[in-house]
Write a protein that holds these residues in place. Sequence first.
Motif, mmCIF file in Angstrom:
data_model
loop_
_atom_site.group_PDB
_atom_site.id
_atom_site.type_symbol
_atom_site.label_atom_id
_atom_site.label_comp_id
_atom_site.label_asym_id
_atom_site.label_seq_id
_atom_site.Cartn_x
_atom_site.Cartn_y
_atom_site.Cartn_z
ATOM 1 N N TYR A 128 -5.191 -3.732 9.594
ATOM 2 C CA TYR A 128 -4.472 -3.711 8.311
ATOM 3 C C TYR A 128 -3.152 -4.467 8.378
ATOM 4 O O TYR A 128 -2.704 -5.055 7.385
ATOM 5 C CB TYR A 128 -4.216 -2.251 7.881
ATOM 6 N N GLN A 133 -0.867 -8.384 2.153
ATOM 7 C CA GLN A 133 -0.247 -7.333 1.354
ATOM 8 C C GLN A 133 0.691 -6.472 2.196
ATOM 9 O O GLN A 133 1.752 -6.036 1.722
ATOM 10 C CB GLN A 133 -1.308 -6.462 0.670
ATOM 11 N N TRP A 134 0.330 -6.254 3.458
ATOM 12 C CA TRP A 134 1.177 -5.464 4.341
ATOM 13 C C TRP A 134 2.350 -6.284 4.863
ATOM 14 O O TRP A 134 3.463 -5.762 5.033
ATOM 15 C CB TRP A 134 0.361 -4.897 5.501
ATOM 16 N N ALA A 137 4.746 -6.272 1.983
ATOM 17 C CA ALA A 137 5.370 -4.954 1.828
ATOM 18 C C ALA A 137 6.427 -4.726 2.909
ATOM 19 O O ALA A 137 7.532 -4.221 2.628
ATOM 20 C CB ALA A 137 4.311 -3.858 1.886
ATOM 21 N N SER A 154 0.963 8.733 2.181
ATOM 22 C CA SER A 154 -0.311 8.025 2.337
ATOM 23 C C SER A 154 -1.479 8.993 2.304
ATOM 24 O O SER A 154 -1.340 10.175 2.662
ATOM 25 C CB SER A 154 -0.324 7.198 3.632
ATOM 26 N N ARG A 239 -4.565 5.347 -0.565
ATOM 27 C CA ARG A 239 -3.394 4.876 -1.291
ATOM 28 C C ARG A 239 -2.161 5.060 -0.402
ATOM 29 O O ARG A 239 -2.100 5.985 0.397
ATOM 30 C CB ARG A 239 -3.198 5.653 -2.591
ATOM 31 N N GLU A 250 3.620 0.452 -4.210
ATOM 32 C CA GLU A 250 2.342 1.151 -4.127
ATOM 33 C C GLU A 250 1.263 0.166 -3.688
ATOM 34 O O GLU A 250 1.090 -0.882 -4.307
ATOM 35 C CB GLU A 250 1.958 1.760 -5.475
ATOM 36 N N ILE A 251 0.577 0.494 -2.608
ATOM 37 C CA ILE A 251 -0.499 -0.353 -2.106
ATOM 38 C C ILE A 251 -1.825 0.271 -2.527
ATOM 39 O O ILE A 251 -2.160 1.381 -2.129
ATOM 40 C CB ILE A 251 -0.421 -0.531 -0.576
ATOM 41 N N GLU A 252 -2.567 -0.465 -3.332
ATOM 42 C CA GLU A 252 -3.762 0.070 -3.986
ATOM 43 C C GLU A 252 -4.887 0.364 -3.003
ATOM 44 O O GLU A 252 -5.489 1.439 -3.028
ATOM 45 C CB GLU A 252 -4.235 -0.917 -5.054
ATOM 46 N N PRO A 254 -4.917 0.127 0.810
ATOM 47 C CA PRO A 254 -4.094 -0.232 1.976
ATOM 48 C C PRO A 254 -4.858 -0.492 3.265
ATOM 49 O O PRO A 254 -4.400 -1.272 4.100
ATOM 50 C CB PRO A 254 -3.172 0.980 2.129
ATOM 51 N N ALA A 257 -8.967 -3.227 2.671
ATOM 52 C CA ALA A 257 -8.814 -4.237 1.618
ATOM 53 C C ALA A 257 -10.116 -5.014 1.465
ATOM 54 O O ALA A 257 -10.712 -5.460 2.447
ATOM 55 C CB ALA A 257 -7.667 -5.173 1.962
ATOM 56 N N ILE A 265 -0.665 -5.114 -4.842
ATOM 57 C CA ILE A 265 0.327 -4.071 -4.665
ATOM 58 C C ILE A 265 1.184 -4.045 -5.923
ATOM 59 O O ILE A 265 1.315 -5.059 -6.616
ATOM 60 C CB ILE A 265 1.202 -4.270 -3.406
#
Length: 333
Positions: A128, A133-134, A137, A154, A239, A250-252, A254, A257, A265
């Motif tokens: 991940y 996205q991470w 973030a 989480s 989530r 907010e990571i939809e 996480p 993916a 996000i």
Amino acid sequence: MTQKVRWGILSTAKITTDRVLPALKDCNFTQVDAICSRNLVQAQKAATLLGIEKAYGTYEELLNDADIDAIYIPLPNHLHVEWSIKCLEAGKHVLCEKPIGLSSKEAQILLEAAKKYPHLKVMEGFMYRFHPQWIHAKELVNQKWIGDLKVIQSFFSYYNVDPQNIRNQAEIGGGGLMDIGCYCISLSRFLFDAEPLNVASNIDYDPVMKTDIISSGMMQFANGVSSFTCSTQLVPYQRVNIIGDLGRIEIEIPFNAKPLEPAKISLFKADEQKDVFFDITNQYTLQFDAFSKAILDNTNVPTPLEDAVNNMKVIEAMFASDKEKCWKNINGA
């Protein structure tokens, strides 16, 4: 032609055939040349299906293949450390699935073994962390876009009651905390860039399989707190919310993916909301290429083994907290 690391896959586990190997076809620095199983027919079937040149009927045959540079280990948890060390002894770099072992003591044994082979790379596979996205973030947290990071929440669950599934076999490291709770712990340490001081947990166990099926935990960091719930017997859901004194991320999706859809996000600050979308990508592709690049350039791997040891210490403390019904210091107090 771009130089590539030649990989062997140790077993035909479902994660390998369904998720990992399809992703590796798009790698720039990674090529899969061999796969093995303790069942030669099964290995040959996987090799044919996935277009892999060589198939072996024993793990040892793969380790003895002089043309293989690195090994990916998706074996059951209780075999991770044993076979990681055997791969090192055979002169192979190692990317091992999470969790790195059954305990921090096991993880430390691997760390000490790896020090004997400074020319070889070893890493725990938390894929991940490589998804854009991470990365985004983490950058927003570091830039204090949300202000000071104060709270992480989480949730990660799926439903699986098959007693034959390795995730439901307690004696080989099954259960929710080891399988998916480890993500919630990892991401918290990743975002706070620190180790928790104390942890507390409440864990429900399956009366027959004896695995933890609903685990809720809390981690106290010097500058904030992280809480999570993971479960192997709830409706599938995941989530992450990252909350500061000025904003929230907010990571939809996480953890898993979707490789064929853009990731999203959501950013919240004051009365404003903005969704950020990321190009379609596969986090396994990114993870393997990052590890392969470290081999080719002889640089440090993205996540050192010390991180794997520390993640195991938190998992152990969670189990101890539930058993003793008290907060636990990560160092055992």
